[in-house]
Design an enzyme around this catalytic site. Structure first.
Site, PDB file in Angstrom:
ATOM      1  N   CYS A  31       0.827  -1.205   0.000  1.00 48.20           N
ATOM      2  CA  CYS A  31       0.000   0.000   0.000  1.00 48.20           C
ATOM      3  C   CYS A  31       0.872   1.270   0.000  1.00 48.20           C
ATOM      4  CB  CYS A  31      -0.897  -0.010   1.237  1.00 48.20           C
ATOM      5  SG  CYS A  31      -1.727   1.555   1.512  1.00 48.20           S
ATOM      6  N   LYS A  58      -9.797  -8.495   5.926  1.00 46.37           N
ATOM      7  CA  LYS A  58      -9.262  -8.044   7.223  1.00 46.37           C
ATOM      8  C   LYS A  58     -10.033  -8.571   8.445  1.00 46.37           C
ATOM      9  CE  LYS A  58     -11.162  -3.717   5.786  1.00 46.37           C
ATOM     10  NZ  LYS A  58     -10.757  -3.040   4.624  1.00 46.37           N
ATOM     11  N   VAL A  71      -5.352   0.939   6.095  1.00 43.18           N
ATOM     12  CA  VAL A  71      -3.983   1.114   6.559  1.00 43.18           C
ATOM     13  C   VAL A  71      -3.441   2.368   5.872  1.00 43.18           C
ATOM     14  CG1 VAL A  71      -3.518  -1.303   7.011  1.00 43.18           C
ATOM     15  CG2 VAL A  71      -3.106  -0.417   4.724  1.00 43.18           C
TER      16      VAL A  71
END
Ligand SMILES: N[C@@H](CCC(=O)N[C@@H](CS)C(=O)NCC(=O)O)C(=O)O
Length: 241
Positions: A31, A58, A71
C-alpha cells in the site's frame, strides 16, 4: 523492520498491548499510503513493530484500530490510535525526536501542503486507471490527462529550483509523494518521467535516500501483487514477506 511478517486475516486474533517505549504500525506491504508511514518511521529512526493486515480480508477487530478499515494506522503504548496517512506522518514527526521532516516555518509548511495538492491533481488519475483496468476499459485517455497534469506539476517543481520537491533536503512532501512514483510501473505510466525532467531528476535522487532504499518494493513484486489484485483474487495473494 521489526515485527511479524505474516499478514493478519479475518479470524486472526488481535495483537496484545503495545510494549512501553514502542509504537505499532498497522500496514499492508504493497500500500502506497502505508509506505508513507514506513518512510517516516525509518527516516526518523523510530522504534516500532509492524502488524501487516490483509486489507482484502481483514480481521473484524481491525475496525477498532482504524475506523475506516484502512492502513496505515498506528497504536501507542497508551492505546492511542492514529489513522489516515497524512495525519499519521505529521503525528510521528511532531512527537518523535530526530530529523524534523516538516518545515518549522508556517509558510514553507503551507507550500509543502500546496505542492501535495498540485500533485494530487495528477495522482488521483492513477486510481482512475486502476478502476478502468479492473473493468477492462481503455486507459489511454486517462493516461494522456495524467501526463498533462504531471507536466504542469514538473513546471511548478522546476520554478522552485530545489533538489527535493519539498526544499533543499528531503522532507515530508517528498516522502508523501514518493510511494506513488514508486508505483508508476504498475499503473503503466513510467514513461511519463521521460517528459518531466525535473521530476525525473528528483526521482533519481530519492532512489539514493536511505528510507526509500529501506522501504522500496521490487517492481516485479509490485506487479505480481497488482495483477492478482486486478483479478479480484485476494485469497491467492501472499501478503507475507
Ligand atoms: N486516505 C487513506 C487511504 C488509505 C488506503 O486507501 N489504504 C488502502 C490500502 S492501499 C486500504 O487500507 N484499503 C482497504 C479497504 O479499502 O478496505 C490514507 O491516506 O491513509
Amino acid at each position: 523492520m521489526a515485527g511479524s511478517t505474516k499478514s493478519l486475516v479475518k479470524g486472526s486474533p488481535a495483537p496484545g498491548p503495545v510494549p512501553d517505549g514502542s509504537i505499532r504500525a498497522y500496514l499492508m506491504r504493497f500500500c502506497p499510503f502505508a509506505q508513507r508511514a514506513k518512510l517516516v518511521l525509518v527516516a526518523k529512526g523510530i522504534k516500532h513493530e509492524v502488524v501487516f493486515v490483509n486489507t482484502l480480508n481483514k480481521p473484524d477487530w481491525f475496525f477498532e484500530k482504524s475506523p475506516f478499515g484502512l492502513v496505515p494506522a498506528i497504536e501507542t503504548s497508551k492505546g492511542q490510535l492514529i489513522y489516515e496517512s497524512a495525519i499519521v506522518c505529521d503525528y510521528l514527526d511532531e512527537v518523535f525526536p530526530g530529523k524534523k521532516l516538516t518545515p518549522e516555518d508556517p509558510f514553507q509548511n503551507a507550500q509543502q501542503k500546496m505542492l501535495l495538492e498540485h500533485f494530487s491533481k495528477a495522482s488521483s488519475l492513477l486510481f482512475k486507471i486502476v478502476g478502468a483496468k479492473k473493468n477492462n476499459e481503455d486507459t489511454s485517455a486517462i493516461k494522456k490527462e495524467f501526463l498533462e497534469k504531471l507536466i504542469q506539476f514538473d513546471q511548478i517543481v522546476a520554478k522552485r529550483n530545489t533538489p527535493y520537491i519539498g526544499g533543499s533536503s528531503v522532507s515530508m512532501a517528498d516522502y508523501m509523494m514518493w510511494p506513488i512514483f514508486e508505483r508508476f510501473g504498475i499503473f503503466g505510466v513510467e514513461d511519463c518521467l521521460d517528459k518531466t525532467p525535473h521530476l525525473h531528476q528528483w526521482y533519481q535522487l530519492m532512489l539514493k535516500d536511505p528510507a526509500v532504499q529501506a522501504t522500496i518494493t521490487k517492481p516485479e513484486v509490485l506487479e505480481g501483487f497488482f495483477k492478482l489484485y486486478l483479478q479480484g483474487n485476494p485469497e491467492s495473494v501472499d501478503y507475507g514477506i
